[in-house]
Each structure stands twice: as structure tokens, then as C-alpha cells.
Design an enzyme around this catalytic site. Structure first.
Site, PDB file in Angstrom:
ATOM      1  N   HIS A  47      22.962  12.156 -14.109  1.00  0.00           N
ATOM      2  CA  HIS A  47      23.821  11.780 -15.247  1.00  0.00           C
ATOM      3  C   HIS A  47      22.935  12.012 -16.463  1.00  0.00           C
ATOM      4  O   HIS A  47      22.199  11.128 -16.899  1.00  0.00           O
ATOM      5  CB  HIS A  47      24.272  10.328 -15.145  1.00  0.00           C
TER       6      HIS A  47
ATOM      7  N   ASP B 122      24.740  18.794  -8.367  1.00  0.00           N
ATOM      8  CA  ASP B 122      25.613  17.666  -8.030  1.00  0.00           C
ATOM      9  C   ASP B 122      26.931  18.230  -7.505  1.00  0.00           C
ATOM     10  O   ASP B 122      27.772  18.659  -8.289  1.00  0.00           O
ATOM     11  CB  ASP B 122      25.815  16.824  -9.305  1.00  0.00           C
TER      12      ASP B 122
ATOM     13  N   ARG C 268      37.227  14.015  -3.178  1.00  0.00           N
ATOM     14  CA  ARG C 268      36.668  14.410  -4.473  1.00  0.00           C
ATOM     15  C   ARG C 268      36.185  15.841  -4.325  1.00  0.00           C
ATOM     16  O   ARG C 268      35.711  16.239  -3.259  1.00  0.00           O
ATOM     17  CB  ARG C 268      35.510  13.493  -4.900  1.00  0.00           C
TER      18      ARG C 268
ATOM     19  N   ASP D  69       0.799  -1.239   0.000  1.00  0.00           N
ATOM     20  CA  ASP D  69       0.000   0.000   0.000  1.00  0.00           C
ATOM     21  C   ASP D  69       0.829   1.286   0.000  1.00  0.00           C
ATOM     22  O   ASP D  69       0.289   2.367   0.242  1.00  0.00           O
ATOM     23  CB  ASP D  69      -0.932   0.060   1.243  1.00  0.00           C
TER      24      ASP D  69
ATOM     25  N   HIS E  67      37.762   7.105 -11.963  1.00  0.00           N
ATOM     26  CA  HIS E  67      36.529   7.502 -12.650  1.00  0.00           C
ATOM     27  C   HIS E  67      36.799   8.673 -13.585  1.00  0.00           C
ATOM     28  O   HIS E  67      37.888   9.237 -13.594  1.00  0.00           O
ATOM     29  CB  HIS E  67      35.407   7.822 -11.644  1.00  0.00           C
TER      30      HIS E  67
ATOM     31  N   HIS F 190      30.334  14.524 -16.201  1.00  0.00           N
ATOM     32  CA  HIS F 190      29.202  13.977 -16.957  1.00  0.00           C
ATOM     33  C   HIS F 190      28.242  15.129 -17.218  1.00  0.00           C
ATOM     34  O   HIS F 190      28.287  16.157 -16.537  1.00  0.00           O
ATOM     35  CB  HIS F 190      28.520  12.855 -16.163  1.00  0.00           C
TER      36      HIS F 190
ATOM     37  N   TYR G 242      41.706   8.502  -4.368  1.00  0.00           N
ATOM     38  CA  TYR G 242      41.212   7.541  -3.382  1.00  0.00           C
ATOM     39  C   TYR G 242      42.360   6.588  -3.064  1.00  0.00           C
ATOM     40  O   TYR G 242      42.763   5.798  -3.925  1.00  0.00           O
ATOM     41  CB  TYR G 242      40.008   6.783  -3.953  1.00  0.00           C
TER      42      TYR G 242
ATOM     43  N   HIS H   3      30.621   4.551  -4.323  1.00  0.00           N
ATOM     44  CA  HIS H   3      29.155   4.652  -4.225  1.00  0.00           C
ATOM     45  C   HIS H   3      28.653   4.433  -2.796  1.00  0.00           C
ATOM     46  O   HIS H   3      27.585   3.870  -2.589  1.00  0.00           O
ATOM     47  CB  HIS H   3      28.486   3.659  -5.186  1.00  0.00           C
TER      48      HIS H   3
ATOM     49  N   ASP I 123      28.941  14.006  -1.177  1.00  0.00           N
ATOM     50  CA  ASP I 123      28.516  14.184  -2.567  1.00  0.00           C
ATOM     51  C   ASP I 123      26.996  14.219  -2.527  1.00  0.00           C
ATOM     52  O   ASP I 123      26.355  13.182  -2.333  1.00  0.00           O
ATOM     53  CB  ASP I 123      29.036  13.006  -3.407  1.00  0.00           C
TER      54      ASP I 123
ATOM     55  N   GLU J 244      34.714  16.922 -11.650  1.00  0.00           N
ATOM     56  CA  GLU J 244      34.803  16.230 -10.367  1.00  0.00           C
ATOM     57  C   GLU J 244      35.989  15.277 -10.235  1.00  0.00           C
ATOM     58  O   GLU J 244      35.814  14.065 -10.155  1.00  0.00           O
ATOM     59  CB  GLU J 244      33.504  15.476 -10.099  1.00  0.00           C
TER      60      GLU J 244
ATOM     61  N   GLU K 191      33.761  18.457  -6.532  1.00  0.00           N
ATOM     62  CA  GLU K 191      32.863  18.447  -7.695  1.00  0.00           C
ATOM     63  C   GLU K 191      32.071  19.744  -7.777  1.00  0.00           C
ATOM     64  O   GLU K 191      31.410  20.139  -6.817  1.00  0.00           O
ATOM     65  CB  GLU K 191      31.889  17.262  -7.585  1.00  0.00           C
TER      66      GLU K 191
HETATM   67  N1  GLY Z   1      26.624  12.140  -7.590  1.00  0.00           N
HETATM   68  C1  GLY Z   1      26.819  11.369  -8.737  1.00  0.00           C
HETATM   69  C2  GLY Z   1      28.018  11.765  -9.459  1.00  0.00           C
HETATM   70  O1  GLY Z   1      28.795  12.546  -8.953  1.00  0.00           O
HETATM   71  O2  GLY Z   1      28.222  11.388 -10.566  1.00  0.00           O
HETATM   72 MN    MN Z   2      28.715  13.965 -10.600  1.00  0.00          MN
HETATM   73 MN    MN Z   3      28.314  13.884  -7.365  1.00  0.00          MN
END
Ligand code: GLY
Ligand code: MN
Ligand code: MN
Length: 461
Positions: A365, A271, A429, A36, A354, A358, A412, A243, A260, A408, A431
Site C-alpha cells: 500500500h 500484488d 477478487r 536471539d 473495499h 491503492h 463476497y 484478511h 492474493d 481489484e 487484482e
Molecule cells: N494484498 C493487499 C491488497 O490487496 O491490498
Molecule cells: Mn492490493
Molecule cells: Mn492483494
């Protein structure tokens, strides 16, 4: 919000369909969370882009002659008592500027009629579970009538190809919302940093979820509907898990915290990542790595402008990071060689795995091809030094004013042989969100400081 903007977008789509083409765009389904109780509904981004309509259970149909038809939930007093107001098909043409509207209960009856005598049908491929077979079912019903002289569409096209290109360039209205979303998120980061230092000064037990709560508070106070994605609040070594989510780990003085998090405002995402010392003072090794990541971000920002390639900021980042990894002793020159060698062999991947950005828009994304559409035929091949796989590359996208992307870079550092212990478990990081302009980019997330000294000053306050 005036509906002209959406009508103009629909007209641009109609112009791409050909005179006898038809496009079908459903919104997102409602999804049960448990008995529900549904997950909070979020409309489909393509559907919203063309309608500005946020109710569930709705479909848009556009035909090549420029007409739009909406299917939506019918007015129903009993359901509205439980679930809330519905626009209903009667009011939809006036409010949304569509030429016709029907109850969604008539979808299966009316869609075969709308598809009859069209030559091509367009819809988003591989986005909505079951849509392909649903369209197939409607086409079968049209085919059953070909003996009576009806024509059935013979072509199917992916509507995403059209909409992705449109969504990639953000118009003034979209940029304005994104700037406001960015400001709310920046304020939330400032508050989380300050809360961390204050709670530690007061001798309190600080947990990742306390900082997450502060972010959520500021998002909602700013008018944001929800976070644009699951916030990452990672204390200490958790920052090395890309993640990670906000969880229960203690936030300790002497360690870094990586946040983040960005809000979604009126369907547009922000972001932001900041990494800061939990108690407001960087240690020497933390500062050394932080300043390196920041220098690599500065290089990426300088490489972001109309006419540059999407890959240029990434390449600029990697160049700075590779040299820094050697200078700080993260990588051993005697083993990996020069910075160029580090790049060629992808040795930097140990600490930076990474990409540097993006597209950002309605989706965090966001959609849009990363390959330059005018150079699709120019394929080059190279062997990946780490996997040995042959990678086929096409020239990366040429940036244009109005594109929005994140910048970003990160580092690490997991414990490994030869890696100085002082750097172990540090994850950083930084960003920011950038709107591409003719001669550079506009960083819309800089209401939260990024220089180490400024972060320390803010957290002392
Ligand atoms: N928060 C997702 C990224 O930085 O791509
Ligand atoms: Mn991002
Ligand atoms: Mn991010």
C-alpha cells in the site's frame, strides 16, 4: 546498480529543504522475533529510495547545500563473522556516492553538530518509534550552545510530504523492477492453480498451505527476496474473510480458491489476486459471479488513464457491480430500487466493502496522497447513507503517467435473508497491477490469465 540514481533523488530532496535545511532519514530497526532471533530485516522504504543501501543500523542526513552524510555500522571482523559483511563508513562514499560517512556509534555526538546553524529540520513524521524524541534530544544539545552563538532550527517539517510525491511517480528503473516482480508473481499464481487441479486429480488431500508453498517456491526461484505481504490462500468460504491468511483448510473440488499474493523484488512489491475453481471447472453460480467481477474490472481498467481521477476506476467498478447484483438477484429490486439507488444508498456494500485499488510501489500500500494537491481547498460534504456520518471529501488525485496502482474489485457473499443460496459463501477478487500511461494503463500482471475460460484451460493442462 549505479549510485547516480540515488544521488539524483537526494539532490531533489536537498533542493526542497532550503539552503539551511537538513533532513534526517533512518532505516528500519531490527525487531526481535523471539530469543536471539530477529524477524527478517527489511530496510525502510524511504531510506532505501535515497541510498539503495540495505544494511540495518544506518541513517542518512541530507543538507540544503546538497551534501549527504551516511551513518552506518562500522567494520567489525568479529561481528561480520557472525552476521555477515558490512560496507563500513570508509567504503561508503565511493560505493553509495555520499559525501561523508561515519560510524553509527558517532550519531549522537555528530548529529547536534550537523543540526547547528540550520533553520529547519525535516524527518519522516510518525513512522519511526521514538524518532521525534531523539531529534528533540539532539536539538536540546544545540540549544545548550546558543549562548555561544549557535543557531538552533526553529522549524520541523514532515519529510514524507516531499518523499511521498517523489515516490508516487515511478521512474523507468522502478517500472522495470515492478514489471519483473509482476512476472514472477504471475508465474507463481499459474503454478498454484495448476498444482491445485493436479493434486485433486491425483486424489490427494490438498490444503491451503500446499498452494502457499508453491507460491513461495516460485517467488524464490524467480529471485524475489520475500513475499511483499502475507499471502492469502483462502479455500471456499474463507475467501469471504478479507484478511484471511494461508492456513490449513482443505481445498475441495467444487469450491473456489482465492489467492492474493505477490512477491517483493529488489524492494518493489507486486500484488495479484486470482480466484479459481480448485479442480479447474467453475460451477454455474461461481461463473456468474466471476464474470460479473471481471466485467467490473474491465470497466475499471478502461477508466484508468492519465487525466482520470484515482476514484474513477472505483466508480466504474461499483456501477457494473450494482447493476449485476440486481440482475443476479443478490439484491432485490423491490427493496433497493435501481442501480443508481444501490449506489446512492451504498446497498452494494453488503457484497463489496473495499476500495478498488491503492498505490503500489516499494510498499504494497504505497505512499502518496489520494487527494489532488492542486485542489486541496475544494472540500465538499455529504452524509454517509450507512453510518449517517458527515464525510468531507476533496477531489481525488488526477492520475499521471508513471503512477502505479492496483485494480481489484471483488464480491463476497455471506448467507443472509433474500440472498440466493447458490451464491452463499462465494468470495471472489480479481487484482491486477497497472502502470498509468498517457492514454490508458499497462497491466503488468497479465502473465496469469484472468478470463474464466483461460483459467479452466490452464488448469486442464
Ligand atoms: N494484498 C493487499 C491488497 O490487496 O491490498
Ligand atoms: Mn492490493
Ligand atoms: Mn492483494
Amino acid at each position: 546498480m549505479s549510485n547516480t540514481l540515488y544521488a539524483e533523488r537526494r539532490a531533489r530532496v536537498a533542493a526542497k529543504l532550503g539552503r539551511d535545511g537538513i533532513a534526517i532519514v533512518p532505516t528500519a530497526p531490527e525487531r526481535p522475533r523471539n530469543r536471539d532471533s530477529d524477524f527478517l530485516f527489511r530496510h525502510d522504504s524511504y531510506f532505501y529510495y535515497l541510498t539503495g543501501f540495505t544494511e540495518p543500523n544506518a541513517w542518512l542526513v541530507i543538507t540544503g547545500d546538497g551534501r549527504s552524510t551516511l551513518f552506518c555500522a562500522p567494520k567489525d571482523l568479529e561481528r561480520e563473522i557472525w552476521d555477515g559483511y558490512r560496507l563500513g563508513p570508509q567504503a561508503a562514499p565511493e560505493v553509495l556516492g555520499v559525501q561523508a560517512a561515519h560510524s553509527v556509534a558517532e550519531l549522537d555526538t555528530l548529529m547536534p553538530r550537523l543540526l547547528e546553524n540550520r533553520d529547519a529540520v525535516w524527518y519522516p513524521f510518525a513512522i519511526h518509534d521514538g524518532l521525534e524524541s531523539q531529534v528533540g534530544g539532539w536539538l536540546n544539545r544545540v540549544r545548550a550552545r546558543v549562548r555561544y552563538g549557535a543557531l538552533c532550527p526553529e522549524e520541523q517539517h514532515d519529510l514524507c510530504a516531499v518523499l511521498d510525491e517523489m515516490r508516487l511517480i515511478k521512474d523507468a528503473h522502478e517500472q522495470d523492477i515492478m514489471r519483473r516482480a509482476a512476472r514472477i508473481s504471475a508465474r507463481a499464481h499459474v503454478r498454484a492453480m495448476q498444482l491445485s487441479a493436479r493434486m485433486l486429480r491425483d486424489g490427494r488431500d490438498v490444503r491451503e498451505y500446499h498452494l502457499d508453498a508453491e507460491l513461495l517456491h516460485e517467488f524464490r526461484m524467480g529471485g524475489s527476496q520475500y513475499p511483499a505481504y502475507s499471502s492469502i490462500v483462502a479455500a471456499g468460504a474463507n475467501a469471504c474473510v478479507l484478511h484471511y491468511r494461508a492456513d490449513t483448510a482443505p481445498v475441495r473440488a467444487g469450491e473456489l480458491v482465492l489467492i492474493d499474493a505477490g512477491c517483493e523484488l529488489d524492494s518493489y512489491a507486486s500484488d495479484i489476486t486470482r480466484t479459481f475453481p480448485a479442480d479447474g471447472r467453475f460451477t454455474g453460480p461461481q461463473r456468474a459471479l466471476y464474470d460479473l467481477v471481471l466485467a467490473s474490472q474491465d470497466a475499471a481498467v478502461a477508466a484508468t488513464r492519465a487525466g482520470a481521477r484515482f476514484n474513477d476506476p472505483h466508480d466504474a467498478t461499483v456501477k457494473v457491480l450494482a447493476q449485476g447484483m440486481l440482475d443476479l438477484g443478490l439484491l432485490d429490486r423491490n427493496k433497493v430500487g435501481t442501480a443508481d439507488d444501490v449506489i446512492d444508498t451504498r446497498a452494494y456494500f453488503q457484497f463489496y466493502m473495499h476500495r478498488t485499488g491503492h498505490w503500489l510501489g516499494m510498499d504494497v500500500h504505497d505512499c502518496g496522497s489520494y487527494v489532488e494537491p492542486t485542489q486541496l481547498g475544494e472540500v465538499s460534504e455529504r452524509k454517509d447513507p450507512l453510518s449517517g456520518e458527515v464525510i468531507r471529501n476533496r477531489p481525488s488525485r488526477i492520475l499521471q503517467p508513471g503512477m502505479v496502482l492496483t485494480i481489484e474489485p471483488g464480491l463476497y457473499v455471506r448467507p443472509a435473508e433474500g440472498v440466493p443460496e447458490a451464491f452463499h459463501h462465494i468470495g471472489i477478487r480479481i487484482e491486477d497491477d497497472a502502470i498509468v500511461t498517457a492514454d490508458g494503463c499497462e497491466l503488468i500482471t497479465r502473465d496469469v490469465p484472468v478470463r474464466a475460460d483461460e483459467i479452466e484451460a490452464l488448469m486442464r493442462g
